[in-house]
Design an enzyme around this catalytic site. Sequence first.
Site, PDB file in Angstrom:
ATOM      1  N   LYS A  87       0.866  -1.196   0.000  1.00  0.00           N
ATOM      2  CA  LYS A  87       0.000   0.000   0.000  1.00  0.00           C
ATOM      3  C   LYS A  87       0.896   1.236   0.000  1.00  0.00           C
ATOM      4  O   LYS A  87       1.752   1.404   0.877  1.00  0.00           O
ATOM      5  CB  LYS A  87      -0.883  -0.047   1.239  1.00  0.00           C
ATOM      6  CG  LYS A  87      -2.171   0.711   1.135  1.00  0.00           C
ATOM      7  CD  LYS A  87      -3.045   0.368   2.335  1.00  0.00           C
ATOM      8  CE  LYS A  87      -4.288   1.211   2.387  1.00  0.00           C
ATOM      9  NZ  LYS A  87      -5.008   1.007   3.651  1.00  0.00           N
TER      10      LYS A  87
HETATM   11  O1  G3P Z   1      -7.420   1.949   5.569  1.00  0.00           O
HETATM   12  C1  G3P Z   1      -7.728   3.196   5.051  1.00  0.00           C
HETATM   13  C2  G3P Z   1      -9.074   3.730   5.455  1.00  0.00           C
HETATM   14  O2  G3P Z   1     -10.041   2.754   5.370  1.00  0.00           O
HETATM   15  C3  G3P Z   1      -9.097   4.513   6.740  1.00  0.00           C
HETATM   16  O3  G3P Z   1     -10.376   4.694   7.248  1.00  0.00           O
HETATM   17  O4  G3P Z   1     -11.879   5.354   9.094  1.00  0.00           O
HETATM   18  O5  G3P Z   1      -9.455   6.007   9.209  1.00  0.00           O
HETATM   19  O6  G3P Z   1     -10.993   7.112   7.597  1.00  0.00           O
HETATM   20  P1  G3P Z   1     -10.696   5.861   8.338  1.00  0.00           P
END
Ligand code: G3P
Length: 221
Positions: A87
């Site tokens: 990633k």
């Molecule tokens: O893994 C990346 C993404 O899904 C992060 O989510 O909830 O931290 O905005 P969030």
Amino acid sequence: MKFFLDTANLAQIQEAHDLGILDGITTNPSLMAKEGITGEAAVINHYRTICEIVDGDVSAEVFSTDFDSIIAEGKKLAAIHPNIVVKVPIIKDGVKAMKWFTDNGIRTNCTLVFSAGQAILCAKAGAAYVSPFVGRIDDSGWDGVQLVEQIRHIYDVQGFKTQILAASIRNPNHIIRCAEAGADVCTSPLEHILGLLNHPLTDSGLAKFIADTKKSGMTLG
Ligand code: G3P
């Protein structure tokens, strides 16, 4: 649409795996830190454990932001297991690194994507996945699912093969709307996947079926 779990929590990964509908995992440095995973050996060991539980792609994020370090880190991550997808953030060195990884047979997931222009660059670099952050876009007063729709349209018109992985999912409705918008994958916390089960008419209907079964003495035993 594939279901990925957006977590580094082994208990939740096992629970989703046991449900039989888990297609892969995404993680990020914040999710790893939440589980207390620090240090190279612990990080590598944790990803190996995840890959042993899940039969599908596991996104492991680089911590570096310059080309040489991203390559060095990505090579180490990719060597852990064939299902590891490296990633990489959508920055200039990240694009260059993703192209290098693509040319050298290492699959990538381009992360922190908030615009169609960034998604085009991911596809040009040959990323296996592009991760638009639906929830964070909504949080800032825009429409995250609309970006998924826009990327779907562009990729279809241009014939880009990069898979759209809707990330930053905040509720079960996001999953439904991303499915409608044509996302290839949705990565979500377990609670929002389980939230898809909920409907009050299911609960009341099941309660009545159970009560009637008891009343009639019906049994297959
Ligand atoms: O893994 C990346 C993404 O899904 C992060 O989510 O909830 O931290 O905005 P969030």
